[in-house]
Design a protein around this motif. Structure first.
Motif, PDB file in Angstrom:
ATOM      1  N   TYR A 124     -29.313  -0.622  15.661  1.00 46.03           N
ATOM      2  CA  TYR A 124     -30.012   0.664  15.628  1.00 46.03           C
ATOM      3  C   TYR A 124     -30.742   0.902  14.313  1.00 46.03           C
ATOM      4  CZ  TYR A 124     -31.105   5.603  15.841  1.00 46.03           C
ATOM      5  OH  TYR A 124     -31.777   6.799  15.825  1.00 46.03           O
ATOM      6  N   PHE A 163     -33.792  -1.110  14.240  1.00 46.27           N
ATOM      7  CA  PHE A 163     -34.613  -0.526  15.294  1.00 46.27           C
ATOM      8  C   PHE A 163     -35.339   0.714  14.773  1.00 46.27           C
ATOM      9  CE2 PHE A 163     -34.943   2.805  18.504  1.00 46.27           C
ATOM     10  CZ  PHE A 163     -35.480   2.176  19.614  1.00 46.27           C
ATOM     11  N   THR A 220     -37.861  -0.162  11.765  1.00 50.19           N
ATOM     12  CA  THR A 220     -39.050  -0.834  12.304  1.00 50.19           C
ATOM     13  C   THR A 220     -39.965   0.171  12.990  1.00 50.19           C
ATOM     14  OG1 THR A 220     -37.791  -2.875  12.649  1.00 50.19           O
ATOM     15  CG2 THR A 220     -39.869  -2.648  13.846  1.00 50.19           C
ATOM     16  N   GLY A 221     -39.380   1.048  13.802  1.00 47.05           N
ATOM     17  CA  GLY A 221     -40.182   2.054  14.497  1.00 47.05           C
ATOM     18  C   GLY A 221     -40.922   2.962  13.539  1.00 47.05           C
ATOM     19  N   VAL A 239     -33.693  -5.943   7.939  1.00 48.78           N
ATOM     20  CA  VAL A 239     -33.394  -6.663   9.185  1.00 48.78           C
ATOM     21  C   VAL A 239     -32.424  -7.809   8.926  1.00 48.78           C
ATOM     22  CG1 VAL A 239     -34.422  -8.161  10.934  1.00 48.78           C
ATOM     23  CG2 VAL A 239     -35.519  -6.003  10.367  1.00 48.78           C
ATOM     24  N   SER A 246     -34.179   4.649  22.202  1.00 51.97           N
ATOM     25  CA  SER A 246     -34.680   3.753  23.234  1.00 51.97           C
ATOM     26  C   SER A 246     -35.131   4.575  24.436  1.00 51.97           C
ATOM     27  CB  SER A 246     -33.589   2.766  23.653  1.00 51.97           C
ATOM     28  OG  SER A 246     -33.967   2.082  24.830  1.00 51.97           O
ATOM     29  N   ASP A 295     -42.191  -1.706  20.110  1.00 53.13           N
ATOM     30  CA  ASP A 295     -41.261  -2.538  20.852  1.00 53.13           C
ATOM     31  C   ASP A 295     -41.545  -4.021  20.659  1.00 53.13           C
ATOM     32  OD1 ASP A 295     -39.594  -0.601  21.837  1.00 53.13           O
ATOM     33  OD2 ASP A 295     -40.637  -0.374  23.748  1.00 53.13           O
ATOM     34  N   ARG A 316     -40.144  -4.905  17.281  1.00 55.66           N
ATOM     35  CA  ARG A 316     -38.681  -4.962  17.360  1.00 55.66           C
ATOM     36  C   ARG A 316     -38.218  -6.235  18.057  1.00 55.66           C
ATOM     37  NH1 ARG A 316     -38.715   1.321  19.267  1.00 55.66           N
ATOM     38  NH2 ARG A 316     -38.291   2.297  17.235  1.00 55.66           N
ATOM     39  N   ILE A 323     -35.826  -8.323  15.582  1.00 58.20           N
ATOM     40  CA  ILE A 323     -34.417  -7.886  15.665  1.00 58.20           C
ATOM     41  C   ILE A 323     -33.638  -8.732  16.654  1.00 58.20           C
ATOM     42  CG2 ILE A 323     -32.882  -5.953  16.163  1.00 58.20           C
ATOM     43  CD1 ILE A 323     -35.178  -4.075  15.436  1.00 58.20           C
ATOM     44  N   TYR A 369     -32.366  -7.392  20.338  1.00 54.92           N
ATOM     45  CA  TYR A 369     -33.329  -6.525  21.022  1.00 54.92           C
ATOM     46  C   TYR A 369     -34.160  -7.429  21.910  1.00 54.92           C
ATOM     47  CZ  TYR A 369     -36.355  -2.495  21.803  1.00 54.92           C
ATOM     48  OH  TYR A 369     -37.036  -1.436  22.381  1.00 54.92           O
TER      49      TYR A 369
END
Length: 309
Positions: free
Chosen positions: A108, A111, A114-115, A173, A235, A261, A264, A268, A271
């Protein structure tokens, strides 16, 4: 042809001009004159823009250097700002609201970071694009150059800023157990597609912002809404489980969500492709081409109006 003067002398009239009676457009055509600041053809415009490529790169680098020149930490704020945002969002969405549902902390946090980094790239490109013309009127009115150079250079500025941030993103990461492998190479085409998309957006909003300067005050609210709808902190697939499928599809296929996405998925561990919508690479390429080409043509159509009035 002659006429008499008051003292009886004869005055000769000047010979008739060969251009007498010609309309302005006919005169311009006869002597090869063109309207100052007239819009060139699309092909010529592309050629002129390519000729200014060194200016675009130098201008974007200079703006990036000057952005934090008055701050004590200087360029460190390029990375510190999205990291602080990530910390705030993790506390609210990860710890309090449980938006990490379906993911371990080791997934997470990368995640989320990165987002935020990837969405900030788009957000900053749009916000700088809105002010590209209206915020540089002195330059626009003083010099003759293809005006698209300004929003394009601002998009390059944000790309450079993201590349600095990617160094920190890689550290985070790796720190949570996702080590470099072949999938990391996918980050390069993801960034290329997102840059094309962002450049198109910057061109669209540069034209809109040149005509309506108040748009710059509205855009932060629009971008914040877009961020919450794009799955930056959660998500989409997991949070909308049990809801009508079309809602999830619309949110997952929006371009901001697509590029987040894909990044990710590239970086990741854990993912996997089950988190991606169908045909995601084709969708990402389609958004990039549509906005890059459409935004460029849309901006070019108003070329002669920038800086007027």
């Amino acid at each position: 042809m002659s006429e008499r003067s008051h003292d009886g002398g004869v005055l000769l009239s000047p010979p008739a001009s060969p251009d007498e009676g010609l309309a302005a457009a006919e005169l311009a055509a006869k002597y090869g004159l063109a309207v100052s600041g007239a819009r060139p053809s699309l092909g010529e415009y592309v050629r002129q823009l390519w000729g200014r490529r060194h200016f675009i790169l130098a201008f974007s680098s200079a703006k990036l250097t000057a952005q934090y020149s008055q701050a004590r930490l200087g360029q460190l704020w390029q990375v510190a700002t999205p990291l602080l945002n990530a910390g705030v969002y993790f506390m609210i969405f990860g710890l309090i609201l449980g938006a990490d549902r379906g993911m371990s902390k080791g997934v997470y946090i990368p995640f989320l970071v990165t987002g935020i980094f990837v969405f900030t790239f788009t957000q900053s490109s749009v916000m700088s694009g809105v002010r590209a013309i209206s915020g540089n009127l002195g330059l626009v009115r003083a010099l003759h150059f293809p005006r698209a150079a300004l929003p394009v250079s601002f998009a390059f500025q944000q790309l450079q800023q993201l590349l600095y941030s990617m160094i920190v993103l890689v550290v985070i990461v790796v720190g949570f157990g996702s080590y470099p492998d072949a999938s990391w190479a996918l980050a390069v085409p993801v960034l290329a597609l997102q840059f094309l998309f962002n450049m198109g957006l910057a061109l669209i909003f540069a034209r809109a912002g040149a005509k309506t300067p108040d748009l710059a005050q509205l855009m932060p609210f629009v971008m914040r809404t877009w961020m919450y709808a794009s799955g930056v902190m959660f998500s989409i697939r997991v949070m909308l489980e049990g809801k009508p499928q079309w809602i999830s599809d619309v949110l997952q296929w929006n371009p901001a969500a697509v590029y987040m996405d894909l990044m990710r998925f590239a970086l990741i561990e854990g993912y996997g492709s089950e988190n991606l919508p169908p045909h995601v690479w084709a969708v990402g390429a389609g958004w990039a081409v549509l906005f890059a080409v459409g935004g460029f043509v849309y901006f070019w159509q108003a070329e002669e109006r920038y800086g007027r009035g």
